[in-house]
Write a protein that holds these residues in place. Sequence first.
Motif, short mmCIF file in Angstrom:
data_model
loop_
_atom_site.label_atom_id
_atom_site.label_comp_id
_atom_site.label_asym_id
_atom_site.label_seq_id
_atom_site.Cartn_x
_atom_site.Cartn_y
_atom_site.Cartn_z
N UNK A 84 0.83 -1.20 0.00
CA UNK A 84 0.00 0.00 0.00
C UNK A 84 0.87 1.26 0.00
N UNK A 85 1.94 1.22 0.78
CA UNK A 85 2.81 2.39 0.89
C UNK A 85 3.56 2.65 -0.40
N UNK A 86 4.24 1.63 -0.92
CA UNK A 86 5.09 1.83 -2.08
C UNK A 86 4.29 2.03 -3.36
N UNK A 87 3.10 1.43 -3.42
CA UNK A 87 2.29 1.54 -4.62
C UNK A 87 1.51 2.83 -4.76
N UNK A 88 1.54 3.69 -3.72
CA UNK A 88 0.90 5.00 -3.81
C UNK A 88 -0.43 5.11 -3.11
N UNK A 89 -0.96 3.99 -2.59
CA UNK A 89 -2.28 4.03 -1.98
C UNK A 89 -2.28 4.83 -0.68
N UNK A 90 -1.28 4.61 0.18
CA UNK A 90 -1.22 5.37 1.42
C UNK A 90 -1.02 6.86 1.15
N UNK A 91 -0.31 7.16 0.07
CA UNK A 91 0.02 8.54 -0.23
C UNK A 91 -1.17 9.42 -0.57
#
Length: 413
Positions: free
Chosen positions: A157-164
């Motif tokens: 989630x973090x690296x794929x942009x979702x958390x961002x």
Amino acid sequence: MTGADTPQGPLSGLVVLDLSRMLAGPYLTMVLADLGAEVVKVEPPFGDMIRDQGPYAPEDELKAYGGYFQSINRNKQGIVVDLTKPEGADVIRRLATRADILVENYRPGVMEKAGLSYEQLAKANPRLVYTAVRGFGDPRTGVSPIQDWPSFDIVAQAMGGLLGVTGSKGGEPVKTGPGLGDIIPALFAAIGTLAAVRERELTGRGKFVDVAMYDAVVAACERIVYQHSYTGGVPGPEGNTHPLLCPFGVFPAEDGHIALAAAPADHHWRLLCEAMGRTDLATDERYATNVRRCSRQAEVLGIVGEWTGRHTRAELTAILGGRVPFGPVNTADALFEDEHLRSRSMLQQVEQPGLDRAVTIAAGPIRFADGPAPAVRRAPMLGEHTETVLRGAGFTADEIAALRDTGAVTVAD
């Protein structure tokens, strides 16, 4: 290969050897099992690491497995094979000759060290579709500098942009409630697996299917990619609003919250204005189109939120339901009372070892017009079907006894 309780559904007849653990791989094989495939879940002697993670019912003294394991391992047969033993690897090799699909989510190289690589298994079974769900993909489909990194849901989630882009506007990143860093890759992998099965019908040969968790989350976050490419901007947490649609988000009610999407279709905005008793807004050129409303987003959201906040969720349902895209923000207890979910058989009762009552899990959402509602069988006990599956694969009683003696397999008592 098998056994009892042969599944029914469009994938009936497909045999899946499931060597995955945690969430991504088991969720993928759950989808296949729900659609009728015969899924054989292979666990190590100590079980899948989520087997004992709970939650447990207060009165459950057996604790064979918790709700996490039950939910995503329903409709499967369970066997125990110790892959660290040569005899255990031999068992998998033999089972793979009869399988249509093999699924695993180890890091690159693990299966190769056990002598169970796709290439090795495909020599004996050229029709095998071998699916890997890894954090950062497999070297066969593209070498990554971080290929060997371990990964879990929160990392993807973090690296794929979702958390961002998740969380309060201007605030800290927030993970999504469900494990979408696992579930999104699982669904992409299910599609890829079935595509490979379809191609095999044409060519007679299986293939290696690879889905990286990181890649899958990026694919699901496609909007932030084109936003940055087109505008050069860097999207951040947006709260419950949408940068390209207005009004579109979560609004207060007297007794909770509701979701409302009166965009991009401008006629939905006009219907909302009528419901609010604000026909003046419907004819005001400043709000006539979604693009214009987005330029005045704070003002529009304030007007709508002030109106919704003066009504209960039930009142808003009566006013807006069926007119504009709308729904109450439900909590878990509300789902159990929902007529739509009841009519769609979306909450299924299933046996739980250790309890004298059934428990409820979410069913799969795929329905067929000429098919029955989905049937759900409980998840397997540790090693529950080892002997049944091995016998179905042609192992003799003496061979099974020898495997037990070496500890290569475990047969439930």
